[in-house]
Write a protein that holds these residues in place. Structure first.
Motif, PDB file in Angstrom:
ATOM      1  N   GLY A  33       0.874  -1.250  -0.172  1.00  0.00           N
ATOM      2  CA  GLY A  33       0.013  -0.068  -0.080  1.00  0.00           C
ATOM      3  C   GLY A  33       0.844   1.302  -0.017  1.00  0.00           C
ATOM      4  O   GLY A  33       0.562   2.202  -0.522  1.00  0.00           O
ATOM      5  N   LYS A  34       2.074   1.335   0.709  1.00  0.00           N
ATOM      6  CA  LYS A  34       2.801   2.377   0.961  1.00  0.00           C
ATOM      7  C   LYS A  34       3.642   2.691  -0.554  1.00  0.00           C
ATOM      8  O   LYS A  34       3.974   3.646  -0.794  1.00  0.00           O
ATOM      9  CB  LYS A  34       3.719   2.241   2.041  1.00  0.00           C
ATOM     10  CG  LYS A  34       3.309   2.818   3.223  1.00  0.00           C
ATOM     11  CD  LYS A  34       4.332   2.876   4.250  1.00  0.00           C
ATOM     12  CE  LYS A  34       3.837   3.869   5.184  1.00  0.00           C
ATOM     13  NZ  LYS A  34       3.913   3.194   6.455  1.00  0.00           N
ATOM     14  N   PHE A  35       4.360   1.341  -0.817  1.00  0.00           N
ATOM     15  CA  PHE A  35       5.397   1.598  -1.948  1.00  0.00           C
ATOM     16  C   PHE A  35       4.955   1.079  -3.464  1.00  0.00           C
ATOM     17  O   PHE A  35       5.635   1.484  -4.346  1.00  0.00           O
ATOM     18  CB  PHE A  35       6.412   0.780  -1.631  1.00  0.00           C
ATOM     19  CG  PHE A  35       7.044   1.234  -0.124  1.00  0.00           C
ATOM     20  CD1 PHE A  35       7.832   2.306  -0.058  1.00  0.00           C
ATOM     21  CD2 PHE A  35       7.071   0.430   0.781  1.00  0.00           C
ATOM     22  CE1 PHE A  35       8.377   2.784   1.150  1.00  0.00           C
ATOM     23  CE2 PHE A  35       7.412   0.767   1.924  1.00  0.00           C
ATOM     24  CZ  PHE A  35       8.380   2.180   2.054  1.00  0.00           C
ATOM     25  N   ARG A  36       3.853   0.714  -3.585  1.00  0.00           N
ATOM     26  CA  ARG A  36       3.198   0.381  -4.951  1.00  0.00           C
ATOM     27  C   ARG A  36       4.116  -0.516  -5.564  1.00  0.00           C
ATOM     28  O   ARG A  36       4.176   0.303  -6.804  1.00  0.00           O
ATOM     29  CB  ARG A  36       2.488   1.656  -5.251  1.00  0.00           C
ATOM     30  CG  ARG A  36       1.766   2.448  -4.598  1.00  0.00           C
ATOM     31  CD  ARG A  36       0.216   2.363  -4.890  1.00  0.00           C
ATOM     32  NE  ARG A  36      -0.523   3.435  -4.062  1.00  0.00           N
ATOM     33  CZ  ARG A  36      -0.944   4.674  -4.688  1.00  0.00           C
ATOM     34  NH1 ARG A  36      -0.461   4.856  -5.940  1.00  0.00           N
ATOM     35  NH2 ARG A  36      -1.504   5.246  -3.775  1.00  0.00           N
ATOM     36  N   PRO A  37       4.416  -1.549  -5.350  1.00  0.00           N
ATOM     37  CA  PRO A  37       5.147  -2.534  -6.631  1.00  0.00           C
ATOM     38  C   PRO A  37       4.306  -2.805  -7.534  1.00  0.00           C
ATOM     39  O   PRO A  37       3.110  -2.725  -7.603  1.00  0.00           O
ATOM     40  CB  PRO A  37       5.826  -3.536  -5.774  1.00  0.00           C
ATOM     41  CG  PRO A  37       4.646  -3.666  -4.539  1.00  0.00           C
ATOM     42  CD  PRO A  37       4.105  -2.163  -4.258  1.00  0.00           C
ATOM     43  N   ASN A  38       5.013  -2.874  -8.943  1.00  0.00           N
ATOM     44  CA  ASN A  38       4.325  -3.263 -10.008  1.00  0.00           C
ATOM     45  C   ASN A  38       4.204  -4.816 -10.053  1.00  0.00           C
ATOM     46  O   ASN A  38       3.205  -5.012 -10.467  1.00  0.00           O
ATOM     47  CB  ASN A  38       4.883  -2.696 -11.207  1.00  0.00           C
ATOM     48  CG  ASN A  38       4.368  -2.953 -12.498  1.00  0.00           C
ATOM     49  OD1 ASN A  38       3.115  -3.088 -12.498  1.00  0.00           O
ATOM     50  ND2 ASN A  38       5.005  -2.883 -13.559  1.00  0.00           N
TER      51      ASN A  38
END
Ligand code: FAD
Length: 403
Positions: free
Chosen positions: A156-161
């Motif tokens: 949620g914080k870093f939004r990886p793909n």
């Protein structure tokens, strides 16, 4: 920027839009707030507003949703147990590095556990640009529920793909929980991972329909794109000790103390781990004909310093335990030597052993498909060939002892 616009000045705070949202992407904080990590531009909120205050840019498609368009980076969840990083982590890093060379995205390793420092150098050498370490003594039991909770917060914080997880027993639990909480797709047991040339999406490739064809699965509308890969399927990353990377400590104190699950005891079955780790495997199938004949497999395994493995048919006949099963619904193996005794070579079996360095097949049917995978084939009856092989090897052992 989210293409969904709400005219807050005229909003009557009725909350209809929040109730109508299919993805829990709108919550009320006096006025409606859009959580961009969940909004998929599904448009269900537009019709829900009694005053028609919600609009969406006409050209916007689902893939313009911030959760997709802003997601960046390839993540590998490290499997950390008994003070060591499991080999599957390095195999995933090999795949992540290759994907990163195509998509130019950064590779990050997520290391969650108790006392898990000291592995940063080897993870960076294996291809990580960045390591997030979430460490706490509360994580010693590696409880799936807690690990997923931490992972979900970090996503949620870093939004990886992309998020890759090893399909070990532990990884299967963690990946399924995480995907379901994040409302994203998960392709389990991938055998190949690629990047689509035009869309740049992750192509998650795995056997389907009993292994008779390969399915390519995409996750177009949700992020991260999640895939799990069984141990020993991918080639481990080559270590390059010249590489440099960043390390970030992630504070998890607020997450680890309110746990609902307590691990009371853990018991490791003696035979369980052995087939995946063995460098020599003597595998028996239905062609072994009886449980009595299975002792020949153990004898040969003893002489060659290997372990006994099985086809599903041999397990179903009750001759060997499930833990020995190699195949689509068993273990994947990559030993130096695999001797297939009375195994026909159906795809559900070969999919998990064909990467063995040397394969010897013993079968009385010269047309058995296993011979297509074998480096050496012996056509004959198991009850004649195996005793002869054992006798030959015993003779050699005796001669060596005499010397
Ligand atoms: C969804 C799904 C998942 C599956 N998962 C797995 C899995 O994980 N692992 C797995 O192994 N299978 C799996 N299977 C089953 C698979 O399709 C085959 O049925 C199974 O592998 C066959 O096992 P086998 O080769 O031992 O038996 P058979 O196919 O019955 O082959 C026996 C072989 O022994 C030979 N033979 C017979 N007598 C002798 C003798 N005296 N001497 C020498 N050779 C002899 C025969 O010529 C034959 O080739 C799965 C199937 C499905 C549908």
């Amino acid at each position: 920027m989210n293409p969904v616009k709400i005219q807050l000045a005229d909003c009557i705070q009725c909350g209809e839009c929040a109730s109508a949202c299919l993805y829990n992407a709108i919550y009320m904080d006096e006025y409606p707030v859009i959580d961009q990590s969940h909004c998929l531009l599904c448009k269900s909120c537009i019709n829900s507003c009694p005053l028609g205050l919600i609009s969406i840019e006409e050209t916007a498609t689902n893939e313009d949703a911030p959760c997709c368009s802003e997601a960046q980076g390839i993540w590998v969840l490290a499997e950390f147990r008994d003070g060591l990083i499991a080999p599957v982590t390095y195999e995933l890093l090999g795949a992540a590095r290759r994907l990163s060379d195509i998509s130019s995205e950064e590779v990050s390793v997520i290391l969650i556990g108790a006392s898990c420092k000291g592995h940063e150098e080897s993870l960076i050498a294996a291809g990580a640009n960045h390591i997030y370490i979430a460490e706490s003594s509360y994580l010693a039991d590696r409880l799936e529920e807690m690990i997923s909770e931490i992972l979900v917060e970090m996503v949620g914080k870093f939004r990886p793909n992309i998020l890759l997880i090893g399909a070990s027993h532990w990884g299967r639990g963690v990946s399924a929980r995480t995907a379901s909480i994040l409302h994203t797709g998960l392709t389990a047991d991938c055998t190949q991972l690629e990047i689509a040339p035009s869309s740049k999406r992750l192509l998650q490739i795995r056997p389907a329909f009993g292994g008779n064809l390969l399915a390519t699965i995409e996750t177009p509308l949700h992020r991260p794109q999640m895939a799990s890969v069984r141990p020993r399927v991918m080639t481990p990353a080559k270590l390059d000790h010249e590489r440099v990377g960043r390390i970030t400590k992630y504070d998890v104190r607020h997450l680890v103390t309110n746990n609902r699950v307590e691990l009371l005891a853990e018991e490791v079955m003696a035979s369980c781990s052995s087939v995946t780790d063995a460098s020599v495997l003597i595998a028996g199938g239905k062609g072994m004909q009886s449980k009595e004949n299975v002792r020949l497999l153990y004898k040969l395994a003893d002489l060659l310093g290997g372990k006994v493995a099985a086809s599903r048919a041999a397990v179903e006949a009750g001759w060997l335990p499930y833990e020995c099963q190699v195949g689509q619904t068993g273990q994947t193996v990559k030993p130096l030597l695999y001797i297939a005794c009375g195994i026909s070579g159906q795809v559900q079996h070969t999919v998990a052993m064909s990467e063995a360095q040397t394969i010897i097949a013993i079968n009385n049917d010269p047309y058995a498909p296993i011979f297509q995978y074998a480096d050496y084939g012996i056509i004959g009856n198991i009850s004649e060939i195996l005793p002869a092989l054992i006798q030959e090897l015993q003779g050699k052992a005796e001669i060596t002892e005499l010397c």
